[in-house]
Design an enzyme around this catalytic site. Structure first.
Site, PDB file in Angstrom:
ATOM      1  N   HIS A 113      13.825 -23.013  30.491  1.00 11.63           N
ATOM      2  CA  HIS A 113      12.826 -22.456  31.406  1.00 11.63           C
ATOM      3  C   HIS A 113      11.911 -23.594  31.877  1.00 11.63           C
ATOM      4  O   HIS A 113      12.020 -24.724  31.413  1.00 11.63           O
ATOM      5  CB  HIS A 113      12.017 -21.373  30.702  1.00 11.63           C
ATOM      6  CG  HIS A 113      12.798 -20.117  30.456  1.00 11.63           C
ATOM      7  ND1 HIS A 113      13.477 -19.880  29.290  1.00 11.63           N
ATOM      8  CD2 HIS A 113      13.026 -19.038  31.251  1.00 11.63           C
ATOM      9  CE1 HIS A 113      14.088 -18.705  29.368  1.00 11.63           C
ATOM     10  NE2 HIS A 113      13.829 -18.164  30.548  1.00 11.63           N
ATOM     11  N   SER A 170      12.403  -7.953  29.381  1.00  8.92           N
ATOM     12  CA  SER A 170      12.019  -9.203  30.043  1.00  8.92           C
ATOM     13  C   SER A 170      11.269  -8.858  31.335  1.00  8.92           C
ATOM     14  O   SER A 170      11.546  -7.838  31.970  1.00  8.92           O
ATOM     15  CB  SER A 170      13.282  -9.993  30.385  1.00  8.92           C
ATOM     16  OG  SER A 170      12.992 -10.988  31.342  1.00  8.92           O
ATOM     17  N   SER A 171      10.373  -9.759  31.723  1.00 17.76           N
ATOM     18  CA  SER A 171       9.591  -9.503  32.948  1.00 17.76           C
ATOM     19  C   SER A 171      10.477  -9.441  34.193  1.00 17.76           C
ATOM     20  O   SER A 171      10.074  -8.911  35.231  1.00 17.76           O
ATOM     21  CB  SER A 171       8.515 -10.576  33.124  1.00 17.76           C
ATOM     22  OG  SER A 171       9.100 -11.852  33.150  1.00 17.76           O
ATOM     23  N   CYS A 172      11.715  -9.979  34.089  1.00 17.68           N
ATOM     24  CA  CYS A 172      12.597  -9.921  35.268  1.00 17.68           C
ATOM     25  C   CYS A 172      13.157  -8.514  35.494  1.00 17.68           C
ATOM     26  O   CYS A 172      13.848  -8.279  36.484  1.00 17.68           O
ATOM     27  CB  CYS A 172      13.723 -10.935  35.163  1.00 17.68           C
ATOM     28  SG  CYS A 172      14.861 -10.564  33.839  1.00 17.68           S
ATOM     29  N   TYR A 232      21.111 -10.358  34.206  1.00 18.62           N
ATOM     30  CA  TYR A 232      20.283 -10.283  32.996  1.00 18.62           C
ATOM     31  C   TYR A 232      19.344  -9.082  33.074  1.00 18.62           C
ATOM     32  O   TYR A 232      19.221  -8.302  32.127  1.00 18.62           O
ATOM     33  CB  TYR A 232      19.493 -11.581  32.891  1.00 18.62           C
ATOM     34  CG  TYR A 232      18.590 -11.718  31.703  1.00 18.62           C
ATOM     35  CD1 TYR A 232      19.108 -11.767  30.416  1.00 18.62           C
ATOM     36  CD2 TYR A 232      17.211 -11.836  31.860  1.00 18.62           C
ATOM     37  CE1 TYR A 232      18.273 -11.934  29.316  1.00 18.62           C
ATOM     38  CE2 TYR A 232      16.372 -12.000  30.771  1.00 18.62           C
ATOM     39  CZ  TYR A 232      16.904 -12.048  29.500  1.00 18.62           C
ATOM     40  OH  TYR A 232      16.081 -12.205  28.414  1.00 18.62           O
ATOM     41  N   VAL A 281      12.055 -16.664  19.966  1.00 16.37           N
ATOM     42  CA  VAL A 281      11.312 -15.418  19.720  1.00 16.37           C
ATOM     43  C   VAL A 281      11.569 -14.918  18.298  1.00 16.37           C
ATOM     44  O   VAL A 281      10.644 -14.506  17.595  1.00 16.37           O
ATOM     45  CB  VAL A 281      11.703 -14.342  20.762  1.00 16.37           C
ATOM     46  CG1 VAL A 281      11.038 -13.014  20.458  1.00 16.37           C
ATOM     47  CG2 VAL A 281      11.323 -14.814  22.171  1.00 16.37           C
ATOM     48  N   GLY A 282      12.828 -14.973  17.863  1.00 15.73           N
ATOM     49  CA  GLY A 282      13.170 -14.494  16.522  1.00 15.73           C
ATOM     50  C   GLY A 282      12.442 -15.272  15.436  1.00 15.73           C
ATOM     51  O   GLY A 282      11.953 -14.700  14.462  1.00 15.73           O
ATOM     52  N   LYS A 319      19.020  -5.706  30.682  1.00 15.51           N
ATOM     53  CA  LYS A 319      17.767  -5.389  29.980  1.00 15.51           C
ATOM     54  C   LYS A 319      17.267  -3.984  30.354  1.00 15.51           C
ATOM     55  O   LYS A 319      16.767  -3.253  29.502  1.00 15.51           O
ATOM     56  CB  LYS A 319      16.694  -6.440  30.297  1.00 15.51           C
ATOM     57  CG  LYS A 319      16.960  -7.787  29.637  1.00 15.51           C
ATOM     58  CD  LYS A 319      16.690  -7.707  28.142  1.00 15.51           C
ATOM     59  CE  LYS A 319      16.894  -9.011  27.422  1.00 15.51           C
ATOM     60  NZ  LYS A 319      16.723  -8.885  25.960  1.00 15.51           N
ATOM     61  N   TRP A 333      12.290 -28.201  40.768  1.00 14.69           N
ATOM     62  CA  TRP A 333      13.058 -27.262  41.573  1.00 14.69           C
ATOM     63  C   TRP A 333      12.157 -26.366  42.411  1.00 14.69           C
ATOM     64  O   TRP A 333      11.074 -25.964  41.980  1.00 14.69           O
ATOM     65  CB  TRP A 333      13.886 -26.353  40.667  1.00 14.69           C
ATOM     66  CG  TRP A 333      14.868 -27.084  39.801  1.00 14.69           C
ATOM     67  CD1 TRP A 333      15.243 -28.398  39.907  1.00 14.69           C
ATOM     68  CD2 TRP A 333      15.582 -26.544  38.690  1.00 14.69           C
ATOM     69  NE1 TRP A 333      16.154 -28.697  38.934  1.00 14.69           N
ATOM     70  CE2 TRP A 333      16.398 -27.589  38.178  1.00 14.69           C
ATOM     71  CE3 TRP A 333      15.649 -25.276  38.087  1.00 14.69           C
ATOM     72  CZ2 TRP A 333      17.232 -27.401  37.078  1.00 14.69           C
ATOM     73  CZ3 TRP A 333      16.484 -25.094  36.997  1.00 14.69           C
ATOM     74  CH2 TRP A 333      17.262 -26.141  36.512  1.00 14.69           C
TER      75      TRP A 333
HETATM   76  O1  GFB Z   1      11.144 -20.706  34.047  1.00 19.79           O
HETATM   77  P1  GFB Z   1      12.141 -20.451  35.104  1.00 19.79           P
HETATM   78  O2  GFB Z   1      13.486 -21.081  34.943  1.00 19.79           O
HETATM   79  O3  GFB Z   1      12.343 -18.916  35.223  1.00 19.79           O
HETATM   80  O4  GFB Z   1      11.564 -20.976  36.506  1.00 19.79           O
HETATM   81  P2  GFB Z   1      11.899 -17.636  36.091  1.00 19.79           P
HETATM   82  C1  GFB Z   1      10.267 -20.695  36.936  1.00 19.79           C
HETATM   83  C2  GFB Z   1       9.969 -21.437  38.235  1.00 19.79           C
HETATM   84  O5  GFB Z   1       9.896 -22.837  37.975  1.00 19.79           O
HETATM   85  C3  GFB Z   1      11.006 -21.260  39.341  1.00 19.79           C
HETATM   86  C4  GFB Z   1      10.638 -23.553  38.957  1.00 19.79           C
HETATM   87  O6  GFB Z   1      10.353 -21.095  40.585  1.00 19.79           O
HETATM   88  C5  GFB Z   1      11.769 -22.582  39.302  1.00 19.79           C
HETATM   89  O7  GFB Z   1      12.378 -22.919  40.548  1.00 19.79           O
HETATM   90  N1  GFB Z   1      11.073 -24.855  38.431  1.00 19.79           N
HETATM   91  C6  GFB Z   1      10.711 -26.078  38.922  1.00 19.79           C
HETATM   92  C7  GFB Z   1      11.933 -25.069  37.409  1.00 19.79           C
HETATM   93  N2  GFB Z   1      11.338 -27.056  38.262  1.00 19.79           N
HETATM   94  C8  GFB Z   1      12.109 -26.470  37.311  1.00 19.79           C
HETATM   95  C9  GFB Z   1      12.996 -26.985  36.322  1.00 19.79           C
HETATM   96  O8  GFB Z   1      13.226 -28.189  36.166  1.00 19.79           O
HETATM   97  N3  GFB Z   1      13.597 -26.063  35.497  1.00 19.79           N
HETATM   98  C10 GFB Z   1      13.378 -24.723  35.630  1.00 19.79           C
HETATM   99  N4  GFB Z   1      13.994 -23.874  34.787  1.00 19.79           N
HETATM  100  N5  GFB Z   1      12.554 -24.208  36.582  1.00 19.79           N
HETATM  101  C11 GFB Z   1      13.657 -16.571  34.493  1.00 19.79           C
HETATM  102  C12 GFB Z   1      14.767 -15.590  34.688  1.00 19.79           C
HETATM  103  O9  GFB Z   1      13.059 -16.636  35.725  1.00 19.79           O
HETATM  104  O10 GFB Z   1      12.651 -16.162  33.602  1.00 19.79           O
HETATM  105  C13 GFB Z   1      15.164 -14.915  33.464  1.00 19.79           C
HETATM  106  O11 GFB Z   1      15.828 -16.216  35.371  1.00 19.79           O
HETATM  107  C14 GFB Z   1      14.001 -14.505  32.582  1.00 19.79           C
HETATM  108  O12 GFB Z   1      15.929 -13.823  33.782  1.00 19.79           O
HETATM  109  C15 GFB Z   1      13.023 -15.613  32.404  1.00 19.79           C
HETATM  110  O13 GFB Z   1      13.357 -13.370  33.086  1.00 19.79           O
HETATM  111  C16 GFB Z   1      11.792 -15.198  31.625  1.00 19.79           C
HETATM  112  O14 GFB Z   1      10.588 -17.137  35.641  1.00 19.79           O
HETATM  113  O15 GFB Z   1      12.011 -17.887  37.565  1.00 19.79           O
END
Ligand code: GFB
Length: 311
Positions: free
Chosen positions: A182, A110-112, A139, A18-19, A143, A205
């Site tokens: 992410h 953050s949207s969370c 987190y 982002v920065g 925020k 996942w």
């Molecule tokens: O992007 P993500 O890690 O963040 O995961 P969140 C979004 C969705 O993708 C979840 C699925 O339902 C995950 O289970 N997913 C499937 C995966 N496969 C994968 C994988 O290999 N890696 C990851 N990372 N996800 C975060 C928050 O939430 O979003 C933070 O934990 C922050 O606090 C950020 O707000 C923007 O959208 O679920």
């Protein structure tokens, strides 16, 4: 009222995804005095080091894009680190901006921060109306505190401290480390590697059912730039207008992009997180701002960045 382009602007976190996008956006907007410090040069969790830096540099505008960030698994397994690091960084910078009498401060939320079960699309008025999603409570709580701290300093001292809430972001200089990334960078890396190595299947996942809205980081930075010039209120404001997809649909698009044609498994032992996170963008839209880049173009750009920098 637009900020003078010769204002000295400190972008905290200028080497993050982002920065870096903010740096590009502000240069494009004509800012000539941008400053940044790497993590090795300045630990923003350290109150004394942060105050010494701010007193020496005297920035007129401070943008808090510095944060400990990560995907669902990093958030779930390190809630204390996400809480502590973010709380410290924002506290030091917001209080430091107050001591300097900074002209403007932008805090990125953050949207969370939205309650897990809030009505969709998520309007700013839904903040603090219910329990948070447990996988990212540390987190999100930090925020929320950052936003409330900006409000408190505005109320007591009259400072022009604003809070923006971007939807899920992706783009240039994203993080591809498996334990931290992410979903977009995670799937790009997995599918690219599986294709290169001829692996028979990849495992994603959760159930694939959650829906996420994705916005390119350069669009988000342009939205921040717009707010710095045109927004001055205590209420936080969403930066959205992205593309909403289920994780299953996203996986299909990334498989096509990377030309991976093997099998896809879903590990339902891993969490889904929020069922849906679609931000209402009507307030920013009513002010005359909207994102520009299509999701397909953004995804291609991110994949090219991965191939060039990481693969
Ligand atoms: O992007 P993500 O890690 O963040 O995961 P969140 C979004 C969705 O993708 C979840 C699925 O339902 C995950 O289970 N997913 C499937 C995966 N496969 C994968 C994988 O290999 N890696 C990851 N990372 N996800 C975060 C928050 O939430 O979003 C933070 O934990 C922050 O606090 C950020 O707000 C923007 O959208 O679920």
């Amino acid at each position: 009222m637009s900020l003078p382009r010769d204002s000295k602007v400190y972008i905290a976190g200028h080497q993050g995804m982002v920065g870096r996008a903010l740096w590009r956006a502000m240069e494009t907007a004509g800012f000539t005095k941008l400053i940044g410090r790497t993590r090795a040069e300045l630990d923003l969790r350290d109150p004394a080091a942060t105050q010494t830096f701010l007193a020496a540099e005297q920035p007129e505008v401070i943008i808090i894009a510095a944060a400990k960030v990560g995907g669902i698994e990093a958030n779930r397994t390190q809630p204390a680190d996400f809480f502590f690091d973010n709380q410290q960084i924002q506290t030091n910078l917001i209080h430091g901006a107050h001591r300097l009498g900074a002209r403007k401060l932008l805090f990125l939320g953050s949207s969370c921060m939205y309650p897990r079960e809030a009505a969709q699309p998520l309007t700013e008025s839904a903040l603090c109306s219910g329990p948070l999603e447990p996988t990212n409570e540390g987190y999100a709580t930090a925020k929320l505190a950052g936003w409330k701290m900006c409000q408190a300093y505005r109320q007591q001292h009259g400072h022009d401290f604003i809070t923006a809430i971007p939807t899920n972001l992706f783009g240039l200089f994203d993080h591809y480390e498996p334990g931290r990334s992410h979903v977009i960078p995670a799937l790009i890396a997995k599918y690219h590697q599986a294709k290169a190595e001829g692996t028979a299947s990849v495992t994603n996942w959760g159930s694939g059912a959650p829906q996420r809205e994705f916005l390119n980081v350069d669009d988000a930075a342009a939205g921040c730039m717009f707010l710095l010039d045109h927004y001055s209120k205590a209420d936080p404001i969403n930066i959205a207008g992205g593309t909403e997809l289920s994780i299953r649909e996203l996986n299909e698009q990334i498989a096509a992009l990377t030309t991976y044609s093997g099998a896809v498994e879903w590990d339902t032992e891993k969490p889904d997180g929020m069922p849906r996170k679609l931000l209402d963008d009507s307030r920013l839209q009513a002010m005359g701002w909207a994102p520009k880049m299509s999701f397909a173009d953004g995804l291609e750009q991110a994949y090219a960045d991965y191939c060039e920098r990481v693969a």
